[in-house]
Design a protein around this motif. Structure first.
Motif, mmCIF file in Angstrom:
data_model
loop_
_atom_site.group_PDB
_atom_site.id
_atom_site.type_symbol
_atom_site.label_atom_id
_atom_site.label_comp_id
_atom_site.label_asym_id
_atom_site.label_seq_id
_atom_site.Cartn_x
_atom_site.Cartn_y
_atom_site.Cartn_z
ATOM 1 N N LEU A 153 0.835 -1.196 0.000
ATOM 2 C CA LEU A 153 0.000 0.000 0.000
ATOM 3 C C LEU A 153 0.866 1.240 0.000
ATOM 4 C CD1 LEU A 153 -2.459 -0.956 2.892
ATOM 5 C CD2 LEU A 153 -2.658 -1.520 0.469
ATOM 6 N N ARG A 154 0.452 2.248 -0.733
ATOM 7 C CA ARG A 154 1.060 3.579 -0.623
ATOM 8 C C ARG A 154 -0.015 4.490 -0.059
ATOM 9 N NH1 ARG A 154 3.807 7.433 -5.290
ATOM 10 N NH2 ARG A 154 4.117 9.212 -3.910
ATOM 11 N N ILE A 155 0.254 5.015 1.122
ATOM 12 C CA ILE A 155 -0.715 5.845 1.838
ATOM 13 C C ILE A 155 -0.055 7.186 2.141
ATOM 14 C CG2 ILE A 155 -2.082 6.068 3.955
ATOM 15 C CD1 ILE A 155 -1.924 2.902 4.057
ATOM 16 N N PHE A 156 -0.751 8.268 1.887
ATOM 17 C CA PHE A 156 -0.251 9.600 2.191
ATOM 18 C C PHE A 156 -0.981 10.155 3.401
ATOM 19 C CE2 PHE A 156 -0.597 14.244 1.849
ATOM 20 C CZ PHE A 156 0.739 14.576 1.924
ATOM 21 N N GLN A 157 -0.199 10.721 4.336
ATOM 22 C CA GLN A 157 -0.792 11.413 5.482
ATOM 23 C C GLN A 157 -0.304 12.853 5.452
ATOM 24 O OE1 GLN A 157 0.146 10.051 9.494
ATOM 25 N NE2 GLN A 157 -1.859 10.764 10.161
ATOM 26 N N GLY A 158 -1.269 13.762 5.318
ATOM 27 C CA GLY A 158 -0.948 15.182 5.286
ATOM 28 C C GLY A 158 -0.432 15.668 6.626
ATOM 29 N N LEU A 159 0.141 16.853 6.620
ATOM 30 C CA LEU A 159 0.640 17.469 7.848
ATOM 31 C C LEU A 159 -0.525 17.811 8.771
ATOM 32 C CD1 LEU A 159 3.311 19.795 6.217
ATOM 33 C CD2 LEU A 159 3.736 17.728 7.574
ATOM 34 N N PRO A 160 -0.255 17.850 10.083
ATOM 35 C CA PRO A 160 -1.336 18.131 11.049
ATOM 36 C C PRO A 160 -2.113 19.422 10.763
ATOM 37 C CG PRO A 160 0.618 17.360 12.192
ATOM 38 C CD PRO A 160 1.002 17.551 10.752
ATOM 39 N N HIS A 161 -1.428 20.489 10.364
ATOM 40 C CA HIS A 161 -2.141 21.750 10.103
ATOM 41 C C HIS A 161 -3.057 21.649 8.881
ATOM 42 C CE1 HIS A 161 1.136 22.404 7.178
ATOM 43 N NE2 HIS A 161 0.288 23.209 6.573
ATOM 44 N N ALA A 162 -2.829 20.617 8.050
ATOM 45 C CA ALA A 162 -3.683 20.387 6.878
ATOM 46 C C ALA A 162 -4.733 19.312 7.164
ATOM 47 C CB ALA A 162 -2.825 19.986 5.680
ATOM 48 N N GLY A 163 -4.861 18.922 8.422
ATOM 49 C CA GLY A 163 -5.869 17.950 8.822
ATOM 50 C C GLY A 163 -5.324 16.554 9.060
ATOM 51 N N GLY A 164 -4.114 16.269 8.586
ATOM 52 C CA GLY A 164 -3.495 14.961 8.827
ATOM 53 C C GLY A 164 -4.253 13.781 8.246
ATOM 54 N N LYS A 165 -5.088 14.043 7.240
ATOM 55 C CA LYS A 165 -5.930 12.997 6.653
ATOM 56 C C LYS A 165 -5.091 11.906 5.995
ATOM 57 C CE LYS A 165 -9.470 12.357 3.153
ATOM 58 N NZ LYS A 165 -9.848 12.811 1.833
ATOM 59 N N LEU A 166 -5.542 10.657 6.141
ATOM 60 C CA LEU A 166 -4.912 9.511 5.484
ATOM 61 C C LEU A 166 -5.614 9.253 4.160
ATOM 62 C CD1 LEU A 166 -4.645 7.130 8.551
ATOM 63 C CD2 LEU A 166 -2.726 8.162 7.330
#
Length: 102
Positions: free
Chosen positions: A71-84
């Motif tokens: 799997l390739r999963i991206f997690q945004g930065l916390p200030h951008a919501g940190g969405k997976l």
């Protein structure tokens, strides 16, 4: 963290932690939708990370027997919501297959 990592580079593989398993659990329904399959076994085995404007996780997941998926999963930065977000999958993988950038 013992894995060697540089910004933008892909870190060395490490055994999957509880945190990595939780990430897999969160995106499991996205994986099933994308692959068109249902998984009774979904156990994170190992992971490589890439620090970008967030983190890319490249995770080897055991599906039962000798079947694995990457799997390739991206997690945004916390200030951008940190969405997976599930970016892509590599199916028909084996335990011995190296995790690489895809």
């Amino acid at each position: 963290m013992s894995a060697k990592m540089m910004c933008g580079g892909l870190a060395d593989a490490e055994n999957a932690s509880e945190e990595i398993q939780k990430i897999c659990d969160i995106v499991k329904c996205q994986v099933e939708k994308k692959s068109g399959k249902t998984y009774n076994v979904f156990i994170a085995k190992s992971c490589k990370k890439q620090v970008v404007a967030g983190t890319n996780y490249f995770i080897k997941v055991h599906l039962g027997g000798d079947d694995h998926i990457h799997l390739r999963i991206f997690q945004g930065l916390p200030h951008a919501g940190g969405k997976l977000e599930l970016i892509s999958i590599k199916e028909s993988m084996k335990l011995t297959d190296e995790i690489d950038h895809f």
